[in-house]
Design a protein around this motif. Structure first.
Motif, mmCIF file in Angstrom:
data_model
loop_
_atom_site.group_PDB
_atom_site.id
_atom_site.type_symbol
_atom_site.label_atom_id
_atom_site.label_comp_id
_atom_site.label_asym_id
_atom_site.label_seq_id
_atom_site.Cartn_x
_atom_site.Cartn_y
_atom_site.Cartn_z
ATOM 1 N N LEU A 12 0.823 -1.214 0.000
ATOM 2 C CA LEU A 12 0.000 0.000 0.000
ATOM 3 C C LEU A 12 0.854 1.259 0.000
ATOM 4 O O LEU A 12 0.568 2.203 -0.753
ATOM 5 N N SER A 13 1.887 1.304 0.815
ATOM 6 C CA SER A 13 2.734 2.500 0.840
ATOM 7 C C SER A 13 3.451 2.669 -0.496
ATOM 8 O O SER A 13 3.584 3.792 -1.003
ATOM 9 N N GLU A 15 2.357 1.823 -3.499
ATOM 10 C CA GLU A 15 1.432 2.300 -4.522
ATOM 11 C C GLU A 15 0.949 3.725 -4.252
ATOM 12 O O GLU A 15 0.808 4.512 -5.195
ATOM 13 N N ILE A 16 0.696 4.076 -3.012
ATOM 14 C CA ILE A 16 0.222 5.427 -2.704
ATOM 15 C C ILE A 16 1.287 6.465 -3.065
ATOM 16 O O ILE A 16 0.994 7.473 -3.723
#
Length: 145
Positions: A12-13, A15-16
């Motif tokens: 998640l980190s 991609e964000i």
């Protein structure tokens, strides 16, 4: 090896932060509306997140079997990033062409451009991530035998 929660935090980190960088850059470079690149970016990031979790697990399993550890040296990091992007390229190119209404060739050029960005980004991001969140096995003495 990393826990499932750590793998989710990683994916998640990754991609964000990537979206924050790549959407405005992609709109500028390819002269397309930011919302179109944003939608392609979010859809691509969603697919890439799933791929990221599965790929990193499989890569770590294979690396541990081959070397006895999941610690990645620079050459291994390069192979890791390139193979990740090749797999993602195969999945994303048809989606990009369809959504943006462009030829497969133009989608390929866009996808390769994004992939080149992501190869560098993945190398840097993963190096920093491993420094911020190291695994205890990396500081332990190597197994004897």
């Amino acid at each position: 090896m990393r826990s499932p929660l750590d793998r989710i935090r990683h994916a998640l980190s990754f991609e964000i932060i990537a979206l924050i960088l790549v959407v405005p850059l992609g709109a500028l470079v390819f002269h397309m509306p930011i919302h179109d690149i944003g939608i392609v970016g979010v859809a691509s990031a969603s697919l890439a997140t799933l791929w990221n979790i599965a790929y990193n697990y499989a890569f770590d399993v294979a690396l541990r079997r081959m070397t006895g550890t999941t610690e990645k040296r620079p050459g291994t990091r390069l192979v890791h990033a390139v193979l990740f992007e090749i797999g993602l390229l195969i999945v994303l190119m048809p989606f990009i062409a369809w959504y943006l209404g462009i030829s497969l060739w133009r989608a390929f050029v866009m996808d390769v451009s994004f992939a080149l960005f992501y190869v560098v980004y993945a190398f840097v991001f993963n190096w920093i991530y491993d420094r911020v969140f190291p695994l205890p096995e990396w500081t332990a003495a190597p197994p004897s035998g």
